[in-house]
Write a protein that holds these residues in place. Structure first.
Motif, PDB file in Angstrom:
ATOM      1  N   VAL A  14       0.890  -1.325  -0.170  1.00 35.76           N
ATOM      2  CA  VAL A  14       0.498  -0.444  -0.364  1.00 35.76           C
ATOM      3  C   VAL A  14       1.018   1.168  -0.591  1.00 35.76           C
ATOM      4  N   LEU A  15       1.955   1.106   0.351  1.00 32.97           N
ATOM      5  CA  LEU A  15       2.694   2.324   0.717  1.00 32.97           C
ATOM      6  C   LEU A  15       3.314   2.201  -0.520  1.00 32.97           C
ATOM      7  N   CYS A  16       3.850   1.570  -0.843  1.00 35.27           N
ATOM      8  CA  CYS A  16       4.443   1.948  -2.450  1.00 35.27           C
ATOM      9  C   CYS A  16       3.468   1.936  -3.332  1.00 35.27           C
ATOM     10  N   LEU A  17       2.243   1.635  -3.712  1.00 33.71           N
ATOM     11  CA  LEU A  17       1.337   2.132  -3.909  1.00 33.71           C
ATOM     12  C   LEU A  17       1.157   4.083  -4.399  1.00 33.71           C
ATOM     13  N   LEU A  18       1.197   4.382  -2.742  1.00 33.31           N
ATOM     14  CA  LEU A  18       1.232   5.994  -2.766  1.00 33.31           C
ATOM     15  C   LEU A  18       2.074   6.852  -2.405  1.00 33.31           C
ATOM     16  N   VAL A  19       3.753   6.131  -2.567  1.00 32.88           N
ATOM     17  CA  VAL A  19       5.071   6.699  -2.642  1.00 32.88           C
ATOM     18  C   VAL A  19       5.663   7.295  -4.352  1.00 32.88           C
ATOM     19  N   SER A  20       5.865   5.822  -5.304  1.00 28.66           N
ATOM     20  CA  SER A  20       6.833   5.500  -6.840  1.00 28.66           C
ATOM     21  C   SER A  20       6.135   5.083  -7.877  1.00 28.66           C
ATOM     22  N   ALA A  21       5.903   5.133  -8.709  1.00 26.27           N
ATOM     23  CA  ALA A  21       5.918   4.344  -9.918  1.00 26.27           C
ATOM     24  C   ALA A  21       6.766   3.283 -10.076  1.00 26.27           C
ATOM     25  N   SER A  22       8.751   3.648  -9.529  1.00 28.34           N
ATOM     26  CA  SER A  22       9.218   2.660  -9.286  1.00 28.34           C
ATOM     27  C   SER A  22       8.669   1.763  -8.696  1.00 28.34           C
ATOM     28  N   CYS A  23       8.760   2.240  -6.819  1.00 26.76           N
ATOM     29  CA  CYS A  23       8.389   1.476  -6.062  1.00 26.76           C
ATOM     30  C   CYS A  23       7.030   0.266  -6.087  1.00 26.76           C
ATOM     31  N   MET A  24       6.059   0.625  -6.634  1.00 24.67           N
ATOM     32  CA  MET A  24       4.880   0.389  -6.829  1.00 24.67           C
ATOM     33  C   MET A  24       5.205  -1.141  -8.548  1.00 24.67           C
ATOM     34  N   PHE A  25       5.602  -1.125  -9.334  1.00 21.39           N
ATOM     35  CA  PHE A  25       6.267  -1.632 -10.289  1.00 21.39           C
ATOM     36  C   PHE A  25       7.386  -2.213 -10.700  1.00 21.39           C
ATOM     37  N   ALA A 378     -12.306  -4.666 -16.408  1.00 25.73           N
ATOM     38  CA  ALA A 378     -12.367  -6.417 -16.389  1.00 25.73           C
ATOM     39  C   ALA A 378     -11.069  -7.170 -17.476  1.00 25.73           C
ATOM     40  N   LEU A 379     -11.014  -6.114 -18.606  1.00 25.62           N
ATOM     41  CA  LEU A 379      -9.546  -6.078 -19.881  1.00 25.62           C
ATOM     42  C   LEU A 379      -8.999  -5.694 -18.582  1.00 25.62           C
ATOM     43  N   LEU A 380      -8.110  -4.966 -18.191  1.00 31.90           N
ATOM     44  CA  LEU A 380      -7.183  -4.596 -17.666  1.00 31.90           C
ATOM     45  C   LEU A 380      -6.469  -5.543 -16.567  1.00 31.90           C
ATOM     46  N   HIS A 381      -7.591  -6.161 -15.777  1.00 34.15           N
ATOM     47  CA  HIS A 381      -7.298  -6.836 -14.188  1.00 34.15           C
ATOM     48  C   HIS A 381      -7.114  -8.288 -14.813  1.00 34.15           C
ATOM     49  N   GLY A 382      -7.191  -8.450 -16.430  1.00 33.31           N
ATOM     50  CA  GLY A 382      -7.298 -10.090 -16.536  1.00 33.31           C
ATOM     51  C   GLY A 382      -5.644 -10.159 -17.099  1.00 33.31           C
ATOM     52  N   VAL A 383      -4.692  -9.602 -16.734  1.00 36.91           N
ATOM     53  CA  VAL A 383      -2.884  -9.167 -16.915  1.00 36.91           C
ATOM     54  C   VAL A 383      -2.983  -8.808 -15.183  1.00 36.91           C
ATOM     55  N   PRO A 384      -1.716  -9.457 -14.897  1.00 39.69           N
ATOM     56  CA  PRO A 384      -0.987  -9.029 -13.581  1.00 39.69           C
ATOM     57  C   PRO A 384      -1.284  -7.562 -13.559  1.00 39.69           C
ATOM     58  N   LEU A 385      -1.286  -6.995 -11.984  1.00 35.34           N
ATOM     59  CA  LEU A 385      -0.728  -4.931 -12.471  1.00 35.34           C
ATOM     60  C   LEU A 385       0.445  -5.032 -12.692  1.00 35.34           C
ATOM     61  N   GLY A 386       0.729  -4.243 -13.796  1.00 33.51           N
ATOM     62  CA  GLY A 386       2.120  -3.809 -13.710  1.00 33.51           C
ATOM     63  C   GLY A 386       2.783  -5.088 -15.271  1.00 33.51           C
ATOM     64  N   ARG A 387       2.418  -5.944 -14.882  1.00 31.01           N
ATOM     65  CA  ARG A 387       2.611  -6.566 -16.686  1.00 31.01           C
ATOM     66  C   ARG A 387       2.353  -6.149 -17.630  1.00 31.01           C
ATOM     67  N   MET A 388       1.301  -4.928 -17.896  1.00 27.85           N
ATOM     68  CA  MET A 388       0.895  -3.972 -19.259  1.00 27.85           C
ATOM     69  C   MET A 388       0.501  -2.611 -19.566  1.00 27.85           C
ATOM     70  N   TYR A 408      -7.310   1.215 -13.206  1.00 31.51           N
ATOM     71  CA  TYR A 408      -6.708   0.822 -12.187  1.00 31.51           C
ATOM     72  C   TYR A 408      -6.231   0.223 -12.138  1.00 31.51           C
ATOM     73  N   GLY A 409      -5.045   0.724 -11.275  1.00 30.17           N
ATOM     74  CA  GLY A 409      -4.014   0.206 -11.478  1.00 30.17           C
ATOM     75  C   GLY A 409      -2.780   0.151 -12.263  1.00 30.17           C
ATOM     76  N   GLN A 410      -3.082   0.163 -13.434  1.00 29.25           N
ATOM     77  CA  GLN A 410      -2.210  -0.168 -14.551  1.00 29.25           C
ATOM     78  C   GLN A 410      -1.321   0.916 -14.847  1.00 29.25           C
ATOM     79  N   PRO A 411       0.095   0.510 -15.042  1.00 26.93           N
ATOM     80  CA  PRO A 411       1.001   1.751 -15.524  1.00 26.93           C
ATOM     81  C   PRO A 411       0.210   2.518 -16.798  1.00 26.93           C
ATOM     82  N   PHE A 412       0.772   3.434 -16.857  1.00 26.78           N
ATOM     83  CA  PHE A 412      -0.064   3.949 -18.378  1.00 26.78           C
ATOM     84  C   PHE A 412       0.508   4.986 -18.431  1.00 26.78           C
ATOM     85  N   ILE A 413       0.815   5.583 -19.942  1.00 29.65           N
ATOM     86  CA  ILE A 413       1.710   6.589 -20.726  1.00 29.65           C
ATOM     87  C   ILE A 413       0.974   7.315 -20.783  1.00 29.65           C
ATOM     88  N   TRP A 414       0.817   8.568 -20.714  1.00 24.68           N
ATOM     89  CA  TRP A 414       0.408   9.489 -21.017  1.00 24.68           C
ATOM     90  C   TRP A 414       0.565  10.462 -22.741  1.00 24.68           C
TER      91      TRP A 414
END
Length: 751
Positions: A14-25, A378-388, A408-414
C-alpha cells in the motif's frame, strides 16, 4: 509465513502504491537497455558525426549507468578549459537529448523533419558549472501502429537512420518497432499448413498493413511480393540494432487473434468469430476472422509467432498487440473480457516469462458505449498489475486515466496523438500538452510511468513534437509565449522580432485548440470532396494566421537560404490558402443558392483557375511537399514493373480514396504539389462547373450524381500513370510574393 508478516507485506505494498511508480511496479525493473555503456556512447558519437560533422570532436561523450539510481534518465554537461563539452548520461538516449538541449538553448540550433538549423557558434558557448537535465518519466514512448502505414511505409535505411537519430535527440527510449513482421507470420502460417494463396489473400498491401495487423481488414492492396518481405526484414534488423545501440527498448509485435480464413480449413472446430464490417468496407476486404483467445489454438499460434519474433529480433520484453481495435467484442461479460486478456498475456509469457504487454488505450475512447468502467477494469485486470502498460493514446484531448482511476492500477503512458492520417493542416493543443502530463503525474495514486507521442502520421507540425518531447524533461509547464519565441530563434538562427512575433501569434491561435473533444482530421473544404454541406468550423481566428503570414513574408528576403525558413514560408502560406478556399467556397455556395451566376463564375473562377494552381506551384517549389517523392519511394522498392504498379496504386489510394470505392475518403488529406493539381483542383473544377450548369438549366444540384461523376476523377488519379517531379520546381520566393500581393488584401477583406 506468520499472519503478522503477511499483514506487513500488505502495508508495504500500500505504501508503495502511494509513494512512486518505481516502487509500485517492481515487475518493470527487468526492462533494461541491452547495449553496453560503451556501445551506447559510441552510438552517440556516430550520431554527432552525422549531425554536425567535424564539430562533433568538440563533444566528449560517455555513458555511466550509475549516474541514475532509480532508472530515470539523467545527463550532466560541463565545459572544459579548451572549449569542449563533456556530456555524461545514464544512457545513450540521455546523452543525446542532453546534448540536444545544449544545442538548442546555448547554440540556438534546431533539428527537425523539415530541415536542420545547425550554425554552431565558434567556439562552443561555455557552461558555468554543471548543466543537469533529468526526467521524471521512466519511458518516453514514440509512434502509433498507424504511423508505419501513413508515414514510414516506403522508407529506406537512410530515412530510418535519420528518424532514429531524431528519436535519440528528443529523448525517446521506448519506440514501436513493427517493421518486417509479416515475413514471420508467413513462416508461422506455412508451419501450421496454410498454402501460399491462403497467406496471400490475408495480407493487405503495404500502405494498409497497419489495419491488417489490427484485424480491421485483409487483402486490399495486396498481395505482398516476396521482395517486400525480404526488404522489410533486412530493414528491421538494422532498425533494431540502431535503436538498441542508443539504449532504447524497442516494442515488438505479438498476436491479437486476427487470423487468415484458411485456418478454418485446417481447424474447422476452432472457436472463430467473423466480425462485422469495419469503417465503410464490405466483407470482401473486412469482417475479419478472430480466434477466441480462450481457444487452445490461440496459445499455440500466439506462442509460435512470438517464438519467431524473439528468435529473429531478440527481445527487450515489451510487446504490443491490440484486441478489439475499433471492433466491438462479441460479449460485454466481465468474466469473458478478463479471460481474453489473460489468454493474450499467457501467449506472451509462454515464450517470455518476463513479458510486458503494451496496449493502445484507443479502444476505450473509440467505442466508449461498450467500454464502461466495469468492462475496462475486467480487461485490464486479466493481466497481473504491472505486467501491462496502457497507452493513453489521445490524452491531450480525451484522457482515459482520469476516469479509470489511473487505469485501475495498471501503469500508463500519457500520450499526445496530435495528427490523424499525417494530414498537412496546422494543428496543436499547446495548453493541453503543457499541463496534461503534470496533472497526470500528480493525479491521486497515479500509475504514470511515461509520456509519449502517438501520431498516426508524422512530418508535419514539427513544433508540436519538439515541445512535447521537451516536456518529458521538464519539472513544470513552460511559459508558452517565451518558448515559442525561443523556438523561432532556434529554427531560423535569427533573432528578428518579426519571426518571434509570428510564432507567438501561431502558438496562441492555430496551435492552441481548446475546443472540447476536438478531433483534428483537417476538416477544411480544400481537402474534402465538394458538396453544399461542408464543415467550415475553425478553432482559431484567421486574423492571427494572416498577421503571422505578413510577418514571415517581411522577414523572407534575408532568410531564403535556410531550409527551415523555406519550409515554414510554404507551410504558413499553404494554411492561409486553405482558409481562403473556405471563404471562396462560402461565396460559391451563397451565389448558387441565390441564383447569382456572375458571382458564382467569379468566385469559382478565382478558386479553380488561380488560387489552387498557385497553391500547387507553391507546394511544388519545396522538396518537403512533393507527391513525386512519395510515389518514387514506393516504386523504388519494386523489383519489376508489376510490383512498381502495385506499390504506386497503394501509395495513391491511401492518400485519396482509401479503399476501392472511397471507404475512408480523404482521410490522409496531404497537401502536396501534384496532388493539389490532379486531384483536389480537378474535383473543385467539376463542382463549380456542375453548379454553373445547374443554374443555367434551372435544375437543383444532385449530390449523388456529382459523387458518381467526381469518383471518376478520384479513381482516375490513382491510375493516371503520370510521373510527378521529385525535385522542387520554380522560384519559391517569387511564387510566395506573388501569392501574398494577390491574396493578402483579399484575406483582410474577408475577416
Amino acid at each position: 509465513m506468520p499472519h503478522g508478516s503477511s499483514c506487513s507485506v500488505v502495508v508495504v505494498v500500500v505504501l508503495c502504491l502511494l509513494v512512486s511508480a518505481s516502487c509500485m511496479f517492481p515487475t518493470l525493473d527487468h526492462i533494461k537497455a541491452r547495449s553496453s555503456s560503451k556501445a551506447q556512447g559510441r552510438a552517440v558519437v556516430e550520431l554527432l558525426k552525422r549531425l554536425i560533422g567535424n564539430r562533433s570532436t568538440e563533444f566528449i561523450v560517455s555513458v555511466n549507468r550509475s549516474l541514475s539510481n532509480d532508472s530515470l534518465d539523467v545527463c550532466e554537461l560541463r565545459s572544459t578549459k579548451n572549449n569542449k563539452i563533456v556530456a555524461t548520461g545514464s544512457s545513450g538516449v540521455a546523452v543525446a537529448s542532453g546534448i540536444y538541449n545544449y544545442l538548442k538553448y546555448f547554440c540556438n540550433c534546431h533539428v527537425s523533419w523539415s530541415g536542420d538549423q545547425l550554425d554552431l557558434p565558434r567556439p562552443l558557448p561555455k557552461l558555468s558549472g554543471v548543466l543537469r537535465i533529468s526526467t521524471p518519466h521512466r519511458f518516453r514512448y514514440y509512434q502509433n501502429v498507424c504511423t508505419f502505414s501513413y508515414s514510414s511505409v516506403w522508407w529506406d535505411w537512410p530515412r530510418w537512420e535519420r528518424e532514429i537519430d531524431w528519436m535519440a535527440l528528443n529523448g525517446i527510449n521506448l519506440p514501436l518497432a513493427f517493421t518486417g513482421q509479416e515475413v514471420l507470420w508467413q513462416e508461422v502460417y506455412r508451419a501450421i499448413g496454410l498454402n501460399q494463396s491462403e497467406i496471400e489473400e490475408f495480407f493487405s498491401g503495404p500502405a494498409f498493413l497497419a489495419w491488417n495487423r489490427m484485424g480491421n481488414m485483409f487483402q486490399f492492396g495486396g498481395p505482398l511480393p516476396q521482395s517486400w518481405h525480404v526488404n522489410q526484414l533486412t530493414l528491421q534488423f538494422k532498425i533494431l540494432e540502431r535503436m538498441r545501440s542508443f539504449g532504447m527498448i524497442p516494442v515488438l509485435p505479438a498476436f491479437s487473434g486476427n487470423i487468415p480464413k484458411g485456418i478454418l480449413r485446417l481447424y474447422p472446430e476452432a472457436n472463430v468469430t467473423r466480425l462485422g464490417p469495419w469503417a465503410h468496407f464490405n466483407c470482401s476486404f473486412s469482417c475479419s476472422y478472430m480466434l477466441d483467445p480462450r481457444d487452445p489454438l490461440f496459445l499455440q499460434i500466439g506462442s509460435l509467432y512470438l517464438s519467431q519474433v524473439v528468435k529473429q529480433f531478440g527481445t527487450d520484453h515489451i510487446y504490443n498487440t491490440d484486441t478489439f481495435n475499433e471492433m466491438t467484442p462479441p460479449s460485454s461479460d466481465t468474466d469473458y473480457l478478463s479471460a481474453v486478456s489473460r489468454s493474450v498475456f499467457a501467449s506472451m509469457t509462454a515464450v517470455d516469462p518476463q513479458a510486458i504487454w503494451l496496449m493502445q488505450g484507443w479502444l476505450f475512447f473509440s467505442d466508449a458505449a461498450f467500454w464502461k468502467p466495469a468492462q475496462i477494469q475486467a480487461l485490464l485486470h486479466g493481466v497481473p498489475l504491472g505486467r501491462m502498460i496502457v497507452l493513453d493514446l489521445f490524452a491531450e484531448t480525451e484522457p482515459i486515466f482520469s476516469y479509470t482511476e489511473s487505469f485501475y492500477g495498471q501503469p500508463f503512458i500519457w500520450c499526445m496523438l496530435q495528427n490523424f492520417g499525417g494530414n498537412s493542416g496546422f494543428f496543436g493543443t499547446v495548453e493541453s500538452i503543457n499541463s496534461g502530463p503534470f496533472k497526470a503525474l500528480h493525479f491521486p495514486n497515479s500509475t504514470l510511468v511515461g509520456i509519449g507521442m502517438t501520431p498516426e502520421g508524422i512530418e508535419q507540425n514539427p513544433v508540436m513534437y519538439e515541445l512535447m518531447s521537451e516536456l518529458a524533461w521538464r519539472k513544470e509547464p513552460v511559459n508558452l509565449s517565451k518558448w515559442a519565441s525561443l523556438y523561432a530563434v532556434r529554427r531560423y538562427g535569427s533573432t528578428q522580432e518579426n519571426l518571434t512575433a509570428a510564432w507567438r501569434l501561431l502558438f496562441a491561435s492555430v496551435y492552441n485548440c481548446t475546443v472540447p473533444h476536438y478531433r483534428n482530421h483537417n476538416h477544411s473544404p480544400l481537402v474534402r470532396r465538394p458538396s453544399l454541406h461542408m464543415n467550415v468550423d475553425r478553432w482559431y481566428d484567421p486574423a492571427d494566421l494572416f498577421k503571422a503570414w505578413k510577418l514571415i513574408m517581411e522577414a523572407s528576403p534575408s532568410l531564403m537560404y535556410k531550409e527551415t525558413f523555406r519550409y515554414d514560408l510554404v507551410d504558413v502560406t499553404r494554411q492561409v490558402l486553405q482558409v481562403l478556399t473556405t471563404s471562396y467556397y462560402l461565396d460559391i455556395k451563397d451565389a448558387f443558392q441565390n441564383h447569382k451566376l456572375p458571382e458564382l463564375l467569379t468566385a469559382g473562377g478565382v478558386l479553380v483557375y488561380d488560387l489552387l494552381p498557385e497553391l500547387n506551384r507553391l507546394l511544388s517549389s519545396d522538396r518537403n511537399f512533393l507527391l513525386g517523392t512519395w510515389l518514387e519511394r514506393a516504386r523504388s522498392l519494386a523489383l519489376d514493373e508489376k510490383e512498381a504498379q502495385l506499390y504506386d496504386m497503394n501509395a495513391r489510394n491511401q492518400l485519396t480514396l482509401w479503399g476501392p470505392s472511397g471507404e475512408i475518403l480523404d482521410y490522409a488529406s496531404k497537401e502536396w504539389g501534384g496532388l493539389m493539381e490532379d486531384y483536389y483542383a480537378q474535383r473543385w473544377g467539376l463542382f463549380v462547373q456542375t453548379l454553373v450548369e445547374c443554374l443555367d438549366r434551372g435544375q437543383p444540384f444532385n449530390q449523388d450524381a456529382f459523387n458518381q461523376a467526381v469518383f471518376q476523377i478520384e479513381k482516375g488519379f490513382i491510375y493516371n500513370g503520370r510521373k510527378y517531379p521529385t525535385k522542387p520546381q520554380g522560384d519559391m520566393f517569387e511564387i510566395a510574393c506573388r501569392i501574398f500581393l494577390k491574396y493578402y488584401p483579399q484575406a483582410l477583406k474577408r475577416l
